[in-house]
Design a protein around this motif. Structure first.
Motif, PDB file in Angstrom:
ATOM      1  N   HIS A 227      -6.047  -9.570  46.240  1.00 37.35           N
ATOM      2  CA  HIS A 227      -6.537  -9.459  44.853  1.00 37.35           C
ATOM      3  C   HIS A 227      -7.575  -8.360  44.731  1.00 37.35           C
ATOM      4  N   TYR A 228      -8.429  -8.251  45.770  1.00 34.37           N
ATOM      5  CA  TYR A 228      -9.443  -7.181  45.744  1.00 34.37           C
ATOM      6  C   TYR A 228      -8.771  -5.817  45.765  1.00 34.37           C
ATOM      7  N   GLY A 229      -7.752  -5.704  46.647  1.00 34.97           N
ATOM      8  CA  GLY A 229      -7.025  -4.442  46.736  1.00 34.97           C
ATOM      9  C   GLY A 229      -6.403  -4.086  45.394  1.00 34.97           C
ATOM     10  N   ALA A 230      -5.734  -5.089  44.794  1.00 38.70           N
ATOM     11  CA  ALA A 230      -5.049  -4.841  43.528  1.00 38.70           C
ATOM     12  C   ALA A 230      -6.062  -4.462  42.445  1.00 38.70           C
ATOM     13  N   THR A 231      -7.196  -5.155  42.447  1.00 34.21           N
ATOM     14  CA  THR A 231      -8.202  -4.879  41.425  1.00 34.21           C
ATOM     15  C   THR A 231      -8.732  -3.460  41.566  1.00 34.21           C
ATOM     16  N   LEU A 232      -9.071  -3.093  42.809  1.00 38.00           N
ATOM     17  CA  LEU A 232      -9.672  -1.767  43.027  1.00 38.00           C
ATOM     18  C   LEU A 232      -8.662  -0.638  42.788  1.00 38.00           C
ATOM     19  N   GLU A 233      -7.351  -0.979  42.871  1.00 37.51           N
ATOM     20  CA  GLU A 233      -6.347   0.058  42.617  1.00 37.51           C
ATOM     21  C   GLU A 233      -5.966   0.115  41.147  1.00 37.51           C
ATOM     22  N   ASN A 234      -6.443  -0.862  40.383  1.00 42.35           N
ATOM     23  CA  ASN A 234      -6.095  -0.938  38.968  1.00 42.35           C
ATOM     24  C   ASN A 234      -6.917   0.096  38.191  1.00 42.35           C
ATOM     25  N   PRO A 235      -6.247   1.142  37.623  1.00 44.13           N
ATOM     26  CA  PRO A 235      -7.022   2.189  36.918  1.00 44.13           C
ATOM     27  C   PRO A 235      -7.834   1.614  35.762  1.00 44.13           C
ATOM     28  N   LEU A 236      -7.326   0.547  35.128  1.00 41.37           N
ATOM     29  CA  LEU A 236      -8.075  -0.073  34.030  1.00 41.37           C
ATOM     30  C   LEU A 236      -9.428  -0.573  34.523  1.00 41.37           C
ATOM     31  N   PHE A 237      -9.400  -1.286  35.681  1.00 37.57           N
ATOM     32  CA  PHE A 237     -10.629  -1.862  36.222  1.00 37.57           C
ATOM     33  C   PHE A 237     -11.634  -0.760  36.550  1.00 37.57           C
ATOM     34  N   LEU A 238     -11.154   0.313  37.170  1.00 42.79           N
ATOM     35  CA  LEU A 238     -12.059   1.421  37.509  1.00 42.79           C
ATOM     36  C   LEU A 238     -12.639   2.032  36.246  1.00 42.79           C
ATOM     37  N   GLY A 239     -11.848   2.062  35.185  1.00 40.98           N
ATOM     38  CA  GLY A 239     -12.344   2.555  33.886  1.00 40.98           C
ATOM     39  C   GLY A 239     -13.449   1.662  33.348  1.00 40.98           C
ATOM     40  N   PHE A 240     -13.204   0.330  33.445  1.00 44.09           N
ATOM     41  CA  PHE A 240     -14.248  -0.619  32.977  1.00 44.09           C
ATOM     42  C   PHE A 240     -15.554  -0.359  33.720  1.00 44.09           C
ATOM     43  N   PHE A 241     -15.410  -0.170  35.033  1.00 43.55           N
ATOM     44  CA  PHE A 241     -16.578   0.009  35.877  1.00 43.55           C
ATOM     45  C   PHE A 241     -17.338   1.267  35.452  1.00 43.55           C
ATOM     46  N   ALA A 242     -16.587   2.344  35.256  1.00 47.92           N
ATOM     47  CA  ALA A 242     -17.226   3.603  34.844  1.00 47.92           C
ATOM     48  C   ALA A 242     -17.904   3.436  33.498  1.00 47.92           C
ATOM     49  N   ASN A 243     -17.211   2.757  32.541  1.00 51.27           N
ATOM     50  CA  ASN A 243     -17.819   2.550  31.217  1.00 51.27           C
ATOM     51  C   ASN A 243     -19.122   1.786  31.336  1.00 51.27           C
ATOM     52  N   SER A 244     -19.095   0.684  32.106  1.00 48.26           N
ATOM     53  CA  SER A 244     -20.310  -0.116  32.267  1.00 48.26           C
ATOM     54  C   SER A 244     -21.428   0.725  32.867  1.00 48.26           C
ATOM     55  N   ALA A 245     -21.075   1.528  33.884  1.00 45.31           N
ATOM     56  CA  ALA A 245     -22.099   2.328  34.566  1.00 45.31           C
ATOM     57  C   ALA A 245     -22.706   3.359  33.614  1.00 45.31           C
ATOM     58  N   ILE A 246     -21.850   4.046  32.841  1.00 44.99           N
ATOM     59  CA  ILE A 246     -22.374   5.070  31.917  1.00 44.99           C
ATOM     60  C   ILE A 246     -23.284   4.433  30.864  1.00 44.99           C
ATOM     61  N   VAL A 247     -22.749   3.342  30.253  1.00 44.72           N
ATOM     62  CA  VAL A 247     -23.522   2.684  29.193  1.00 44.72           C
ATOM     63  C   VAL A 247     -24.866   2.206  29.753  1.00 44.72           C
ATOM     64  N   THR A 248     -24.825   1.549  30.912  1.00 44.34           N
ATOM     65  CA  THR A 248     -26.051   0.991  31.471  1.00 44.34           C
ATOM     66  C   THR A 248     -27.064   2.074  31.805  1.00 44.34           C
ATOM     67  N   LEU A 249     -26.580   3.135  32.437  1.00 47.51           N
ATOM     68  CA  LEU A 249     -27.486   4.224  32.821  1.00 47.51           C
ATOM     69  C   LEU A 249     -28.180   4.810  31.591  1.00 47.51           C
ATOM     70  N   LEU A 250     -27.386   5.059  30.537  1.00 47.59           N
ATOM     71  CA  LEU A 250     -27.964   5.654  29.330  1.00 47.59           C
ATOM     72  C   LEU A 250     -28.918   4.677  28.645  1.00 47.59           C
TER      73      LEU A 250
END
Lengths: 298, 366
Positions: A77-100
């Motif tokens: 499940h971890y492998g599938a999650t980390l390979e899921n482009p949607l999940f990586l997008g969520f992560f990037a969105n959260s990181a950008i929003v939080t940093l700003l």
């Protein structure tokens, strides 16, 4: 009176009539019991999540097995999650929003707190109280009017809408923490700096920020936690998967049809919870010192 | 030239509290001037107005020939030492002392030269790399003074700098401050509520009360010739005794009647001065050190009185004895060998050339 005297005279009788040692022992037992109960309550959900995330889909579906034990652990499940482009997008969105949001919050709240706690001007007291009152309005009440505003600005379905809105949650509380922290810095310190030749900005940069660093770190952690974990606003403002942050992305997009991919949801949620945990582990001492400093020194 | 002049200076706080009520004061170049008085007398407010930390409500403050009312603290060329030291906790001793110079863009070698010089004056050379929290109270106070010295300002301002130290260290630092002033000779204004500090440090003492100056003068003048009952009572420890008295003119000789059958003669050289006040309500003022055992001295103008002692307080080098004259508590200082005993009568001598006669209504010393 006589009993007390007798006790003082015969120290050996201590054990029988109750003693400091025995009372401390009971206090310790009681504290450990409550701490263990609290730890179980708080740790049960993440442990359940961890167990579920390590099971195969078949094991999860088997009703005869205990939900708390893993028979054949897997990282699929971890492998599938980390390979899921949607999940990586969520992560990037959260990181950008939080940093700003953290950056915006800290700049505004440090400046505001410095002005409100140190510069005497007309209405400064009322403003300080007003800042705190805005924090008391819950976001569940605000998201409807804010939806209109964000919509009016054309920022629905965009992380920029979140960057604009989150500070309304973080700035008041962080300003309040910083006012308390700045207030605990002795007045003579700014007077000494004034006489030494410092301007207001120099005083803030060279004296206040270094001295109030624990408070600033505490406020930063708070802003980080709030914007990383925000749920109501993104739920209301964002429906496009590419713009979603982790909190709503994990629970809405990892569902296929009407099938919940529990393994991936759990793995995703745990991965999402990782950054705050890391931040807390490293900065916990500062966080506690920062939150309590105003109360004890002021 | 770094004299400080205060002209009709008034401080009015919000809510109409008048902390300073129009004071005039001229402090000369190189002078060590101490403002002393009880808490709330306006001495700290006056100092803070000179520093520029409080605005002047009325009047003018001049430093070195410039009116500074509207000049911010940093441009007044003053340095201040605070009661709680106000050291920057995140900086080392060196950085604390160099901060003011850095902000004024002094070259690095000049900063180092000045800090080293101040550190050697104050013997804190080995502490330069420490943070304030690793210093003792006395060391912190030295650093605070060092921060003032390196600036080489026109005026040093001290706001009760020794109040946070223990009694022994206070005496030591007092000497230290005097030594520093003798070395750098900067005009100094020093605020304290401790009259011993004021007496020992000052070239001139300014006694303040209720926002006005009661008297200005060198320490000895204040001690021997107080202008008002407040100054007479404030300067000196234990405080001066004040006993209700009447002036009686008997056969051309003035005597001071302290009670039933207890009277002392007015010294001949004061007869003319006191005679016009015979009808007034008066107080007889005498310091405990001028009420001694009769055998102690053979000076003239001694008036013998016999009293019943209530309490005796042996201090080692001297003994304080307490008694009452017509219900007024009185203290005297006697030799430990004089044999004072509580409950027993004792014959004391009042040194009449050291006495004061005070108008009870106006509080002026006559």
């Amino acid at each position: 009176m006589t009993a007390a005297t007798a006790r003082r005279d015969f120290p050996r009788a201590y054990g029988k009539v109750g003693s400091l040692h025995r009372e401390r022992l009971w206090a310790l037992r009681l504290s450990y019991t409550s701490l263990i109960v609290a730890a179980i309550i708080f740790l049960a959900p993440p442990v359940y999540m961890l167990m579920t995330s390590l099971k195969t889909n078949a094991e999860m579906a088997d009703q005869t097995l205990s939900p708390w034990l893993v028979r054949s652990p897997t990282l699929e499940h971890y492998g599938a999650t980390l390979e899921n482009p949607l999940f990586l997008g969520f992560f990037a969105n959260s990181a950008i929003v939080t940093l700003l949001v953290v950056s915006i919050t800290m700049v505004i709240s440090v400046l505001a707190a410095f002005a409100l706690s140190r510069m005497r001007f007309w209405g400064s007291q009322t403003l300080a109280t007003g800042v705190f009152l805005t924090y008391l309005v819950p976001d569940t009440l605000l998201f409807i009017p804010l939806y209109q505003i964000v919509g009016g600005l054309g920022l629905l379905n965009s992380i920029w809408g979140l960057v604009l809105v989150y500070p309304t949650l973080t700035v008041p509380f962080c300003t309040w923490i910083m006012i308390g922290y700045f207030a605990s810095i002795p007045k003579e310190l700014d007077e000494a700096a004034l006489i030494d030749g410092a301007s207001w900005p120099q005083m803030l940069l060279k004296i206040f920020i270094p001295v109030a660093l624990p408070g600033i770190i505490a406020a930063t952690i708070f802003a980080f936690t709030v914007s990383w974990a925000a749920f109501v606003y993104p739920t209301a403002f964002i429906t496009r998967p590419e713009e979603m942050p982790l909190t709503i992305g994990v629970v809405s997009q990892l569902v296929r049809g009407d099938t919940f991919a529990w393994g991936q949801i759990m793995a995703g949620a745990l991965l999402a919870a990782l950054p705050p945990v890391v931040v807390y582990v490293f900065l916990m001492d500062y966080y506690i010192a920062g939150l309590t400093a105003g109360a004890t020194k002021g | 030239m770094s004299e400080v002049n205060l002209r009709k200076v008034v401080k009015l706080f919000e809510g109409g509290v008048q902390a300073v009520r129009g004071i005039d004061l001229e402090i000369a170049d190189h002078e060590f001037c101490v403002l002393v008085g009880p808490s709330g007398c306006g001495k700290s407010t006056t100092l803070r107005m000179i520093a520029g930390l409080e605005e002047v409500s009325e009047g003018e403050i001049w430093i070195g020939g410039t009116m500074v009312n509207d000049i911010p603290p940093k441009d007044r060329d003053i340095a201040m030492v605070f009661q709680n030291y106000a050291l920057y906790p995140h900086m080392t001793v060196f950085e604390n002392m160099a901060f003011g110079l850095k902000l004024r863009h002094f070259p690095k070698d000049e900063i180092k030269r000045r800090v080293d010089r101040a550190a050697s004056i104050l013997s804190i050379g080995e502490l330069l790399d420490r943070k304030p929290k690793a210093l003792s109270g006395g060391q912190r106070q030295r650093v605070a003074m060092g921060r003032a010295i390196v600036r080489d300002p026109k005026v040093f301002l001290f706001d009760e700098p020794l109040s946070n130290l223990d009694a022994k260290l206070r005496v030591q630092m007092r000497t230290e401050i005097k030594k520093v002033h003798q070395a750098v000779k900067t005009t100094t204004i020093y605020v304290t509520h401790d009259q011993v500090e004021a007496m020992t440090l000052a070239d001139r003492v300014v006694v303040m009360n209720h926002g006005v100056i009661e008297q200005v003068g060198p320490p000895n003048e204040l001690y021997h010739h107080p202008a008002t009952i407040f100054v007479a009572g404030f300067i000196g420890s234990p405080a001066m005794n004040f006993i209700p008295a009447r002036l009686v003119n008997a056969a051309g000789a003035l005597t001071i009647q302290l009670g039933q059958g207890l009277s002392v003669p007015v010294p001949a050289d004061r007869t003319a001065r006191y005679a016009p006040h015979a009808s007034k309500k008066l107080l007889f003022g005498i310091r405990p050190e001028h009420l001694t055992e009769t055998t102690r001295t053979d000076k003239q103008n001694l008036a013998p009185i016999t009293v019943d002692l209530d309490v005796i307080e042996p201090m080692g080098m001297e003994t304080l004895v307490h008694f009452r004259i017509e219900g007024t508590p009185v203290c005297a200082r006697v030799d430990p060998a004089a044999g004072a005993q509580a409950g027993a009568p004792m014959r004391l001598a009042a040194h009449m050339d050291q006495m004061h006669l005070i108008d009870a209504d106006t509080g002026r010393v006559l």
